[in-house]
Design a protein around this motif. Structure first.
Motif, mmCIF file in Angstrom:
data_model
loop_
_atom_site.group_PDB
_atom_site.id
_atom_site.type_symbol
_atom_site.label_atom_id
_atom_site.label_comp_id
_atom_site.label_asym_id
_atom_site.label_seq_id
_atom_site.Cartn_x
_atom_site.Cartn_y
_atom_site.Cartn_z
ATOM 1 N N SER A 195 0.861 -1.198 0.000
ATOM 2 C CA SER A 195 0.000 0.000 0.000
ATOM 3 C C SER A 195 0.889 1.236 0.000
ATOM 4 O O SER A 195 2.023 1.185 0.520
ATOM 5 C CB SER A 195 -0.874 0.004 1.260
ATOM 6 N N VAL A 196 0.366 2.340 -0.525
ATOM 7 C CA VAL A 196 1.111 3.609 -0.354
ATOM 8 C C VAL A 196 1.258 3.910 1.134
ATOM 9 O O VAL A 196 2.173 4.625 1.543
ATOM 10 C CB VAL A 196 0.443 4.803 -1.075
ATOM 11 N N PRO A 225 -1.019 0.153 -3.791
ATOM 12 C CA PRO A 225 -2.177 0.938 -4.236
ATOM 13 C C PRO A 225 -2.455 2.148 -3.340
ATOM 14 O O PRO A 225 -2.175 2.146 -2.139
ATOM 15 C CB PRO A 225 -3.348 -0.056 -4.143
ATOM 16 N N GLY A 226 -3.057 3.175 -3.972
ATOM 17 C CA GLY A 226 -3.704 4.249 -3.216
ATOM 18 C C GLY A 226 -5.107 3.764 -2.838
ATOM 19 O O GLY A 226 -5.340 2.547 -2.748
ATOM 20 N N HIS A 253 -5.733 12.402 -4.653
ATOM 21 C CA HIS A 253 -5.070 11.767 -5.790
ATOM 22 C C HIS A 253 -4.988 12.755 -6.945
ATOM 23 O O HIS A 253 -6.026 13.265 -7.392
ATOM 24 C CB HIS A 253 -5.862 10.521 -6.231
ATOM 25 N N GLY A 281 -9.228 4.504 -7.089
ATOM 26 C CA GLY A 281 -8.982 3.435 -8.060
ATOM 27 C C GLY A 281 -10.081 2.382 -8.017
ATOM 28 O O GLY A 281 -10.840 2.276 -7.048
ATOM 29 N N VAL A 338 -5.985 -2.345 -10.360
ATOM 30 C CA VAL A 338 -4.880 -2.939 -9.596
ATOM 31 C C VAL A 338 -4.654 -4.381 -10.071
ATOM 32 O O VAL A 338 -3.511 -4.827 -10.219
ATOM 33 C CB VAL A 338 -5.187 -2.903 -8.081
ATOM 34 N N PRO A 379 3.945 1.651 -7.260
ATOM 35 C CA PRO A 379 2.754 2.384 -6.827
ATOM 36 C C PRO A 379 1.690 2.353 -7.923
ATOM 37 O O PRO A 379 2.025 2.457 -9.104
ATOM 38 C CB PRO A 379 3.258 3.825 -6.617
ATOM 39 N N ASP A 385 -1.698 4.411 -7.843
ATOM 40 C CA ASP A 385 -2.262 5.268 -6.809
ATOM 41 C C ASP A 385 -2.792 6.607 -7.305
ATOM 42 O O ASP A 385 -2.893 7.558 -6.522
ATOM 43 C CB ASP A 385 -1.163 5.538 -5.763
ATOM 44 N N VAL A 405 -0.462 9.623 -6.258
ATOM 45 C CA VAL A 405 -0.185 10.063 -4.882
ATOM 46 C C VAL A 405 1.314 10.096 -4.581
ATOM 47 O O VAL A 405 1.824 11.072 -4.036
ATOM 48 C CB VAL A 405 -0.910 9.147 -3.858
#
Ligand SMILES: NC(=O)c1ccc[n+]([C@@H]2O[C@H](COP(=O)([O-])OP(=O)(O)OC[C@H]3O[C@@H](n4cnc5c(N)ncnc54)[C@H](OP(=O)(O)O)[C@@H]3O)[C@@H](O)[C@H]2O)c1
Length: 258
Positions: A148-149, A190-191, A212, A218, A223, A244, A246, A249
């Motif tokens: 994750s971010v 992911p964001g 974002h 998203g 993803v 990333p 995202d 981000v």
């Protein structure tokens, strides 16, 4: 570019909904010979299996088996069942995740923190070891971790979750180092994605979208396509990468300084 996983067998944890289910569908549509879907609750998995069939995937190319992400016996059993049904384990997607530990990290219940770290960090190690023993050690393979971010920088409220994802990012690099050259290990970061896990952040979707640069959250399928790419031979010279996905981000946000 068509990304193919033709003939490969994949195991996806946390695949009863959200990013995991989207990934299982995308893997099957990209040619996987078999996809094992796992999560805790059999009734969720049954519904997911039906959703895959409704998406045009032959029922016998999907094996649904209940398994906890933080349980070594469940991981080994899921691998054995996969070998028995499909004959190999070529791709492992460590996707299952949880976040019951929101709050100021000094105050959060220790049990909730332990659960978060067990599922999000220890789990991917247990499943990677099980996949290794189930044949990747000899035949090679590709492991994709869903980080994750939140694992790339601190943020308020989700401290214990953030630490678990930061650990998963380092686990990805450690495994990539130890398992090369036969097994590649990469992660997506992911964001905010439209799933149940992100429910709180989606309550005020407009505000969340504004974080974002691409001005929206998203979708699980976006993803999933990246995960399939990392699982496939199309990414054959990638290992230890944290990618990333995202809406900008990480790469396109202003520092806010000037
Ligand atoms: N959504 C986001 O904004 C976002 C952003 C960055 C990263 N991520 C990561 O993406 C991954 C997938 O999350 P999602 O957003 O798709 O969430 P989700 O829709 O809530 O799906 C979570 C999945 O994990 C399963 N699961 C939960 N606890 C489990 C456990 N202890 N053992 C086995 N399975 C378990 C759930 O099924 P059962 O209930 O049947 O067990 C479900 O299939 C997670 O690792 C999450 O941290 C999500």
């Amino acid at each position: 570019m068509d990304v193919s996983v033709e003939g490969k067998v994949a195991v996806v944890t946390g695949a009863s909904r959200g990013i995991g289910l989207a990934t299982a569908i995308e893997l099957a549509k990209s040619g996987a010979a078999g996809v094992t879907i796992t999560s805790r609750k059999p009734e969720n998995l049954e519904a997911a299996h039906q959703e895959m069939v409704d998406a045009g995937i032959a029922p016998d190319r999907v094996l649904a088996t209940a398994a906890r992400a933080d349980d070594v016996d469940d991981a080994e059993r899921a691998m054995s069942e996969t070998l028995e049904r499909f004959g190999s384990v070529d791709i492992l997607v460590n996707n299952a995740g949880t976040n019951p530990s929101a709050g100021f990290i000094m105050d959060v219940d220790l049990g909730a923190i332990q659960k978060t770290w067990a599922v999000n960090l220890l789990g991917p190690l247990l499943w990677s070891r099980a996949a290794y023993k189930a044949g990747m050690e000899g035949s090679g393979g590709s492991i994709v971790n869903v980080a994750s971010v939140a694992g790339l920088r601190p943020s308020p409220i989700m401290g214990a979750y953030n630490v678990s994802k930061a650990g998963l990012i380092h686990l990805t690099r450690q495994l990539a180092h130890e398992l090369a050259p036969k097994i590649r290990v990469n992660a997506v970061a992911p964001g905010v994605v439209r799933t149940r896990l992100a429910g709180l952040l989606l309550e005020d979707e407009e505000t969340t979208a504004r974080i974002h640069p691409l001005e929206r959250v998203g979708e699980p399928e976006e993803v999933a396509r990246l995960i399939v790419f990392l699982g496939s031979d199309a990414s054959s010279w990638m290992t230890g990468a944290i990618v990333p996905i995202d809406g900008g981000v990480v790469g396109a946000s202003s520092s806010g300084i000037s």
